[in-house]
Design a protein around this motif. Structure first.
Motif, PDB file in Angstrom:
ATOM      1  N   ALA A 133       0.848  -1.197   0.000  1.00 58.29           N
ATOM      2  CA  ALA A 133       0.000   0.000   0.000  1.00 58.29           C
ATOM      3  C   ALA A 133       0.878   1.240   0.000  1.00 58.29           C
ATOM      4  CB  ALA A 133      -0.922  -0.009   1.206  1.00 58.29           C
ATOM      5  N   PRO A 134       1.488   1.557  -1.149  1.00 55.74           N
ATOM      6  CA  PRO A 134       2.372   2.723  -1.189  1.00 55.74           C
ATOM      7  C   PRO A 134       1.595   4.034  -1.159  1.00 55.74           C
ATOM      8  CG  PRO A 134       2.180   1.748  -3.358  1.00 55.74           C
ATOM      9  CD  PRO A 134       1.427   0.862  -2.422  1.00 55.74           C
ATOM     10  N   ARG A 135       2.293   5.060  -0.740  1.00 54.73           N
ATOM     11  CA  ARG A 135       1.769   6.428  -0.738  1.00 54.73           C
ATOM     12  C   ARG A 135       2.832   7.298  -1.398  1.00 54.73           C
ATOM     13  NH1 ARG A 135      -2.247   6.927   3.026  1.00 54.73           N
ATOM     14  NH2 ARG A 135      -1.954   9.151   3.262  1.00 54.73           N
ATOM     15  N   THR A 136       2.437   8.413  -1.936  1.00 55.40           N
ATOM     16  CA  THR A 136       3.414   9.315  -2.556  1.00 55.40           C
ATOM     17  C   THR A 136       3.349  10.683  -1.911  1.00 55.40           C
ATOM     18  OG1 THR A 136       1.855   9.967  -4.282  1.00 55.40           O
ATOM     19  CG2 THR A 136       3.345   8.177  -4.804  1.00 55.40           C
ATOM     20  N   ARG A 137       4.509  11.302  -1.830  1.00 56.88           N
ATOM     21  CA  ARG A 137       4.626  12.708  -1.443  1.00 56.88           C
ATOM     22  C   ARG A 137       5.260  13.414  -2.632  1.00 56.88           C
ATOM     23  NH1 ARG A 137       7.370  11.220   3.666  1.00 56.88           N
ATOM     24  NH2 ARG A 137       9.165  11.974   2.553  1.00 56.88           N
ATOM     25  N   MET A 138       4.583  14.422  -3.128  1.00 59.64           N
ATOM     26  CA  MET A 138       5.082  15.131  -4.306  1.00 59.64           C
ATOM     27  C   MET A 138       5.261  16.605  -3.974  1.00 59.64           C
ATOM     28  SD  MET A 138       2.814  13.460  -7.340  1.00 59.64           S
ATOM     29  CE  MET A 138       4.022  13.577  -8.624  1.00 59.64           C
ATOM     30  N   ALA A 139       6.311  17.170  -4.519  1.00 58.25           N
ATOM     31  CA  ALA A 139       6.543  18.610  -4.420  1.00 58.25           C
ATOM     32  C   ALA A 139       6.638  19.134  -5.847  1.00 58.25           C
ATOM     33  CB  ALA A 139       7.827  18.894  -3.657  1.00 58.25           C
ATOM     34  N   LEU A 140       5.700  19.997  -6.214  1.00 56.23           N
ATOM     35  CA  LEU A 140       5.673  20.547  -7.566  1.00 56.23           C
ATOM     36  C   LEU A 140       6.080  22.011  -7.521  1.00 56.23           C
ATOM     37  CD1 LEU A 140       2.275  19.117  -8.880  1.00 56.23           C
ATOM     38  CD2 LEU A 140       4.552  18.172  -9.175  1.00 56.23           C
ATOM     39  N   LEU A 141       6.981  22.364  -8.403  1.00 58.73           N
ATOM     40  CA  LEU A 141       7.404  23.750  -8.555  1.00 58.73           C
ATOM     41  C   LEU A 141       6.719  24.271  -9.810  1.00 58.73           C
ATOM     42  CD1 LEU A 141       9.265  25.848  -7.266  1.00 58.73           C
ATOM     43  CD2 LEU A 141      11.041  25.114  -8.836  1.00 58.73           C
ATOM     44  N   LEU A 142       5.794  25.198  -9.628  1.00 58.40           N
ATOM     45  CA  LEU A 142       4.969  25.679 -10.736  1.00 58.40           C
ATOM     46  C   LEU A 142       5.550  26.929 -11.381  1.00 58.40           C
ATOM     47  CD1 LEU A 142       1.416  25.292  -9.131  1.00 58.40           C
ATOM     48  CD2 LEU A 142       2.660  23.672 -10.563  1.00 58.40           C
ATOM     49  N   GLU A 143       5.352  27.019 -12.681  1.00 61.33           N
ATOM     50  CA  GLU A 143       5.739  28.221 -13.431  1.00 61.33           C
ATOM     51  C   GLU A 143       4.833  29.374 -12.993  1.00 61.33           C
ATOM     52  OE1 GLU A 143       8.268  28.484 -15.298  1.00 61.33           O
ATOM     53  OE2 GLU A 143       8.761  26.441 -15.871  1.00 61.33           O
ATOM     54  N   PRO A 144       5.273  30.628 -13.203  1.00 61.02           N
ATOM     55  CA  PRO A 144       4.466  31.771 -12.755  1.00 61.02           C
ATOM     56  C   PRO A 144       3.069  31.824 -13.377  1.00 61.02           C
ATOM     57  CG  PRO A 144       6.673  32.479 -13.342  1.00 61.02           C
ATOM     58  CD  PRO A 144       6.562  31.044 -13.724  1.00 61.02           C
ATOM     59  N   TYR A 145       2.913  31.330 -14.581  1.00 55.91           N
ATOM     60  CA  TYR A 145       1.624  31.408 -15.265  1.00 55.91           C
ATOM     61  C   TYR A 145       0.709  30.232 -14.936  1.00 55.91           C
ATOM     62  CZ  TYR A 145       3.754  27.976 -18.369  1.00 55.91           C
ATOM     63  OH  TYR A 145       4.367  26.858 -18.859  1.00 55.91           O
ATOM     64  N   ALA A 146       1.198  29.230 -14.238  1.00 52.49           N
ATOM     65  CA  ALA A 146       0.430  27.998 -14.012  1.00 52.49           C
ATOM     66  C   ALA A 146      -0.681  28.197 -12.991  1.00 52.49           C
ATOM     67  CB  ALA A 146       1.364  26.891 -13.544  1.00 52.49           C
TER      68      ALA A 146
ATOM     69  N   LEU B 145       2.596  22.400  -3.438  1.00 48.00           N
ATOM     70  CA  LEU B 145       2.827  23.248  -4.601  1.00 48.00           C
ATOM     71  C   LEU B 145       3.547  24.520  -4.182  1.00 48.00           C
ATOM     72  CD1 LEU B 145      -0.735  22.992  -6.186  1.00 48.00           C
ATOM     73  CD2 LEU B 145       1.218  21.533  -6.589  1.00 48.00           C
ATOM     74  N   ARG B 146       4.502  24.902  -5.013  1.00 47.66           N
ATOM     75  CA  ARG B 146       5.217  26.168  -4.829  1.00 47.66           C
ATOM     76  C   ARG B 146       5.382  26.808  -6.183  1.00 47.66           C
ATOM     77  NH1 ARG B 146      10.733  25.084  -2.194  1.00 47.66           N
ATOM     78  NH2 ARG B 146      11.127  25.615  -4.323  1.00 47.66           N
ATOM     79  N   ALA B 147       5.426  28.104  -6.195  1.00 47.60           N
ATOM     80  CA  ALA B 147       5.622  28.817  -7.452  1.00 47.60           C
ATOM     81  C   ALA B 147       7.092  29.187  -7.609  1.00 47.60           C
ATOM     82  CB  ALA B 147       4.763  30.077  -7.495  1.00 47.60           C
ATOM     83  N   VAL B 148       7.545  29.208  -8.865  1.00 45.80           N
ATOM     84  CA  VAL B 148       8.905  29.638  -9.161  1.00 45.80           C
ATOM     85  C   VAL B 148       9.023  31.107  -8.799  1.00 45.80           C
ATOM     86  CG1 VAL B 148      10.551  30.048 -11.034  1.00 45.80           C
ATOM     87  CG2 VAL B 148       9.168  27.981 -11.025  1.00 45.80           C
ATOM     88  N   LYS B 149      10.111  31.468  -8.149  1.00 45.63           N
ATOM     89  CA  LYS B 149      10.319  32.890  -7.844  1.00 45.63           C
ATOM     90  C   LYS B 149      10.662  33.613  -9.133  1.00 45.63           C
ATOM     91  CE  LYS B 149      11.600  32.191  -3.143  1.00 45.63           C
ATOM     92  NZ  LYS B 149      12.421  32.533  -2.030  1.00 45.63           N
ATOM     93  N   HIS B 150      10.004  34.731  -9.340  1.00 49.61           N
ATOM     94  CA  HIS B 150      10.240  35.489 -10.564  1.00 49.61           C
ATOM     95  C   HIS B 150      10.112  36.974 -10.272  1.00 49.61           C
ATOM     96  CE1 HIS B 150       5.893  35.104 -10.245  1.00 49.61           C
ATOM     97  NE2 HIS B 150       5.792  36.163 -11.011  1.00 49.61           N
ATOM     98  N   ARG B 151      10.664  37.747 -11.136  1.00 45.08           N
ATOM     99  CA  ARG B 151      10.595  39.203 -10.975  1.00 45.08           C
ATOM    100  C   ARG B 151       9.227  39.691 -11.432  1.00 45.08           C
ATOM    101  NH1 ARG B 151      16.122  41.903 -12.790  1.00 45.08           N
ATOM    102  NH2 ARG B 151      14.970  43.609 -11.889  1.00 45.08           N
ATOM    103  N   ALA B 152       8.788  40.754 -10.820  1.00 47.60           N
ATOM    104  CA  ALA B 152       7.499  41.340 -11.202  1.00 47.60           C
ATOM    105  C   ALA B 152       7.622  41.966 -12.585  1.00 47.60           C
ATOM    106  CB  ALA B 152       7.082  42.388 -10.177  1.00 47.60           C
ATOM    107  N   ARG B 153       6.568  41.844 -13.362  1.00 50.84           N
ATOM    108  CA  ARG B 153       6.564  42.455 -14.705  1.00 50.84           C
ATOM    109  C   ARG B 153       6.131  43.896 -14.590  1.00 50.84           C
ATOM    110  NH1 ARG B 153       3.507  37.717 -17.984  1.00 50.84           N
ATOM    111  NH2 ARG B 153       5.134  36.164 -17.783  1.00 50.84           N
ATOM    112  N   ARG B 154       6.748  44.734 -15.380  1.00 52.13           N
ATOM    113  CA  ARG B 154       6.398  46.166 -15.388  1.00 52.13           C
ATOM    114  C   ARG B 154       5.381  46.446 -16.485  1.00 52.13           C
ATOM    115  NH1 ARG B 154      10.395  49.813 -12.887  1.00 52.13           N
ATOM    116  NH2 ARG B 154      11.846  48.443 -11.837  1.00 52.13           N
TER     117      ARG B 154
END
Length: 195
Positions: A139-152, A184-193
């Motif tokens: 009976a396996p279980r999974t732990r996942m960490a997803l790094l999401l793109e800024p637009y996701a 879930l975590r988002a990729v760090k990105h600079r703010a758009r002007r």
């Protein structure tokens, strides 16, 4: 859990090592008849660990020996917990798969983790994925960490993870369920002007 266990191991080993070095050094100093502090219980090579007076001092106190035994029992239980925690694996080494003919096949846990990581990373909007299998072989279980793109969109990422990557894993392994904890975590990105 493994990070906490690693930190506890380092702190406990450092404290135990420091205490053993200090006590051992002081006992050696007393054994070689060197000067030791006045509060140190051993003064020379012919001194004993516990004198007769020390052993009989607390004899009339009814609370003393139960407290000593309780404290030693707690120390033993903590030491056993620590020892058993060393052998507990954070990751599942292999999964037992029912082949349908009364036999079972084993699948390496790292292989399934790699496939799940590749499937999750192939999704639109996922920059990187990390997977760890836990649980039991049957009976396996999974732990996942997803790094999401800024637009996701987190909702869309979870939906496609559930309907694609995890569904493929369940189908290919023949598992009826594969409980998953996703962070879930988002990729760090600079703010758009805006101009």
């Amino acid at each position: 859990m493994t990070v906490v266990l690693r930190r506890v191991n380092r702190v406990l080993l450092a404290l135990i090592g420091l205490a053993l070095v200090l006590v051992g050094g002081a006992v050696l100093a007393a054994g070689f008849d060197l000067s030791v502090p006045s509060w140190w219980p051993w003064y020379g090579p012919s001194d004993v660990l516990l004198s007769r007076a020390d052993r009989l001092r607390w004899r009339d106190e009814g609370w003393w020996w139960p407290v000593v035994i309780a404290v030693l029992g707690v120390i033993v239980l903590l030491a056993l917990w620590w020892l058993l925690a060393q052998f507990r694996r954070a990751r599942l080494a292999e999964i037992l798969i029912d082949t349908g003919d009364g036999e079972a096949a084993t699948l390496r846990g790292r292989t399934l983790e790699a496939v799940l990581e590749a499937d999750a990373t192939a999704q639109d909007g996922v920059a990187r994925a990390r997977v760890a299998l836990t649980g039991r072989r049957t009976a396996p279980r999974t732990r996942m960490a997803l790094l999401l793109e800024p637009y996701a969109s987190p909702g869309a990422a979870l939906t496609s993870l559930s309907t694609e990557a995890l569904a493929n894993a369940r189908t290919s392994t023949g598992l009826t369920a594969l409980p998953t904890e996703a962070r879930l975590r988002a990729v760090k990105h600079r703010a758009r002007r805006v101009t």
